[in-house]
Design a protein around this motif. Sequence first.
Motif, PDB file in Angstrom:
ATOM      1  N   GLN A   1      52.021  34.358   9.073  1.00 19.81           N
ATOM      2  CA  GLN A   1      50.755  33.941   9.669  1.00 19.81           C
ATOM      3  C   GLN A   1      50.925  32.547  10.257  1.00 19.81           C
ATOM      4  O   GLN A   1      50.706  31.552   9.574  1.00 19.81           O
ATOM      5  CB  GLN A   1      49.640  33.925   8.627  1.00 19.81           C
ATOM      6  CG  GLN A   1      49.288  35.281   8.084  1.00 19.81           C
ATOM      7  CD  GLN A   1      48.232  35.192   7.004  1.00 19.81           C
ATOM      8  OE1 GLN A   1      48.026  34.161   6.392  1.00 19.81           O
ATOM      9  NE2 GLN A   1      47.563  36.300   6.766  1.00 19.81           N
ATOM     10  N   PRO A   2      51.339  32.434  11.525  1.00 11.63           N
ATOM     11  CA  PRO A   2      51.521  31.111  12.116  1.00 11.63           C
ATOM     12  C   PRO A   2      50.191  30.374  12.211  1.00 11.63           C
ATOM     13  O   PRO A   2      49.127  30.985  12.197  1.00 11.63           O
ATOM     14  CB  PRO A   2      52.088  31.410  13.496  1.00 11.63           C
ATOM     15  CG  PRO A   2      51.893  32.845  13.739  1.00 11.63           C
ATOM     16  CD  PRO A   2      51.627  33.505  12.444  1.00 11.63           C
ATOM     17  N   GLY A   3      50.278  29.051  12.299  1.00 10.39           N
ATOM     18  CA  GLY A   3      49.053  28.272  12.381  1.00 10.39           C
ATOM     19  C   GLY A   3      49.324  26.782  12.297  1.00 10.39           C
ATOM     20  O   GLY A   3      50.427  26.312  12.582  1.00 10.39           O
ATOM     21  N   THR A   4      48.303  26.061  11.855  1.00 13.49           N
ATOM     22  CA  THR A   4      48.326  24.606  11.865  1.00 13.49           C
ATOM     23  C   THR A   4      47.830  24.054  10.539  1.00 13.49           C
ATOM     24  O   THR A   4      46.913  24.614   9.931  1.00 13.49           O
ATOM     25  CB  THR A   4      47.405  24.083  12.988  1.00 13.49           C
ATOM     26  OG1 THR A   4      47.779  24.693  14.210  1.00 13.49           O
ATOM     27  CG2 THR A   4      47.485  22.583  13.123  1.00 13.49           C
ATOM     28  N   ILE A   5      48.436  22.949  10.108  1.00 10.08           N
ATOM     29  CA  ILE A   5      47.890  22.165   9.001  1.00 10.08           C
ATOM     30  C   ILE A   5      47.699  20.736   9.489  1.00 10.08           C
ATOM     31  O   ILE A   5      48.354  20.287  10.426  1.00 10.08           O
ATOM     32  CB  ILE A   5      48.764  22.205   7.727  1.00 10.08           C
ATOM     33  CG1 ILE A   5      50.124  21.572   7.968  1.00 10.08           C
ATOM     34  CG2 ILE A   5      48.895  23.593   7.199  1.00 10.08           C
ATOM     35  CD1 ILE A   5      50.944  21.443   6.700  1.00 10.08           C
TER      36      ILE A   5
ATOM     37  N   TYR B   1      52.436  22.132  13.368  1.00 14.04           N
ATOM     38  CA  TYR B   1      52.266  23.438  13.983  1.00 14.04           C
ATOM     39  C   TYR B   1      53.408  24.359  13.584  1.00 14.04           C
ATOM     40  O   TYR B   1      54.567  23.960  13.598  1.00 14.04           O
ATOM     41  CB  TYR B   1      52.231  23.305  15.507  1.00 14.04           C
ATOM     42  CG  TYR B   1      51.057  22.501  16.003  1.00 14.04           C
ATOM     43  CD1 TYR B   1      49.802  23.078  16.122  1.00 14.04           C
ATOM     44  CD2 TYR B   1      51.212  21.165  16.339  1.00 14.04           C
ATOM     45  CE1 TYR B   1      48.722  22.338  16.570  1.00 14.04           C
ATOM     46  CE2 TYR B   1      50.137  20.412  16.783  1.00 14.04           C
ATOM     47  CZ  TYR B   1      48.895  21.003  16.903  1.00 14.04           C
ATOM     48  OH  TYR B   1      47.832  20.269  17.337  1.00 14.04           O
ATOM     49  N   PHE B   2      53.052  25.591  13.246  1.00 19.65           N
ATOM     50  CA  PHE B   2      54.002  26.651  12.953  1.00 19.65           C
ATOM     51  C   PHE B   2      53.777  27.749  13.985  1.00 19.65           C
ATOM     52  O   PHE B   2      52.919  28.602  13.807  1.00 19.65           O
ATOM     53  CB  PHE B   2      53.785  27.214  11.541  1.00 19.65           C
ATOM     54  CG  PHE B   2      54.098  26.251  10.449  1.00 19.65           C
ATOM     55  CD1 PHE B   2      55.353  26.223   9.864  1.00 19.65           C
ATOM     56  CD2 PHE B   2      53.141  25.350  10.007  1.00 19.65           C
ATOM     57  CE1 PHE B   2      55.640  25.331   8.851  1.00 19.65           C
ATOM     58  CE2 PHE B   2      53.429  24.453   9.001  1.00 19.65           C
ATOM     59  CZ  PHE B   2      54.677  24.443   8.423  1.00 19.65           C
ATOM     60  N   PRO B   3      54.525  27.741  15.080  1.00 20.16           N
ATOM     61  CA  PRO B   3      54.310  28.749  16.122  1.00 20.16           C
ATOM     62  C   PRO B   3      54.942  30.084  15.746  1.00 20.16           C
ATOM     63  O   PRO B   3      55.676  30.196  14.762  1.00 20.16           O
ATOM     64  CB  PRO B   3      55.002  28.144  17.346  1.00 20.16           C
ATOM     65  CG  PRO B   3      56.043  27.243  16.787  1.00 20.16           C
ATOM     66  CD  PRO B   3      55.522  26.744  15.465  1.00 20.16           C
ATOM     67  N   PHE B   4      54.663  31.109  16.562  1.00 23.73           N
ATOM     68  CA  PHE B   4      55.317  32.404  16.384  1.00 23.73           C
ATOM     69  C   PHE B   4      56.818  32.217  16.521  1.00 23.73           C
ATOM     70  O   PHE B   4      57.278  31.381  17.278  1.00 23.73           O
ATOM     71  CB  PHE B   4      54.854  33.394  17.455  1.00 23.73           C
ATOM     72  CG  PHE B   4      53.443  33.864  17.262  1.00 23.73           C
ATOM     73  CD1 PHE B   4      53.144  34.825  16.322  1.00 23.73           C
ATOM     74  CD2 PHE B   4      52.423  33.332  18.027  1.00 23.73           C
ATOM     75  CE1 PHE B   4      51.852  35.256  16.141  1.00 23.73           C
ATOM     76  CE2 PHE B   4      51.122  33.758  17.859  1.00 23.73           C
ATOM     77  CZ  PHE B   4      50.832  34.715  16.916  1.00 23.73           C
ATOM     78  N   GLY B   5      57.581  32.981  15.794  1.00 16.85           N
ATOM     79  CA  GLY B   5      59.029  32.907  15.942  1.00 16.85           C
ATOM     80  C   GLY B   5      59.728  32.749  14.613  1.00 16.85           C
ATOM     81  O   GLY B   5      59.280  33.240  13.590  1.00 16.85           O
ATOM     82  N   LYS B   6      60.818  32.020  14.633  1.00 17.37           N
ATOM     83  CA  LYS B   6      61.722  31.959  13.491  1.00 17.37           C
ATOM     84  C   LYS B   6      61.421  30.844  12.491  1.00 17.37           C
ATOM     85  O   LYS B   6      62.319  30.302  11.884  1.00 17.37           O
ATOM     86  CB  LYS B   6      63.158  31.808  13.983  1.00 17.37           C
ATOM     87  CG  LYS B   6      63.671  33.064  14.642  1.00 17.37           C
ATOM     88  CD  LYS B   6      63.886  34.143  13.631  1.00 17.37           C
ATOM     89  CE  LYS B   6      64.479  35.384  14.244  1.00 17.37           C
ATOM     90  NZ  LYS B   6      64.628  36.452  13.327  1.00 17.37           N
TER      91      LYS B   6
END
Length: 146
Positions: free
Chosen positions: A116-120, A132-137
Amino acid sequence: MKNNKSGFTLVELLIALFVLQLILVIGYYNAQKATDYSFTLWYEQFELDILYLQKHTMNTSTRYVLQFYPENNYYQIKPSPVRPAIIHRDLPPNWKVSVLTLGNPLSFAHTGQIRQPGTIKVETKDEIYFIYFPFGKGRSYYVKNQ
């Protein structure tokens, strides 16, 4: 009678004030760098924990999670949300972490992709950072709020 003058001339006073101002500016600049440096150190450790979580999940095919506890100011890496932690990291006491859109707990699929990508948001004493944790690896990056 002897004419005895005591005190400073205007030029001497201005030089002393300039030196004092210079010392204060240098001290303030170093204090700002120290704040950024402490976040940078914390973020490097956090990235290593994320990489550990990702690699451990890929190697064991077990769903390991990183669970934030914003009210207690720490996070843990666990084999599951109900099992004991294998890594526990405290945050500095004057920091506040808010999980905005990122899934809590943070986890990876067995392929290494974040579930579940997203932001803290991390609020330090002086600054606000968004991670930020974007889609991908599973790589993340942070942006300092201006």
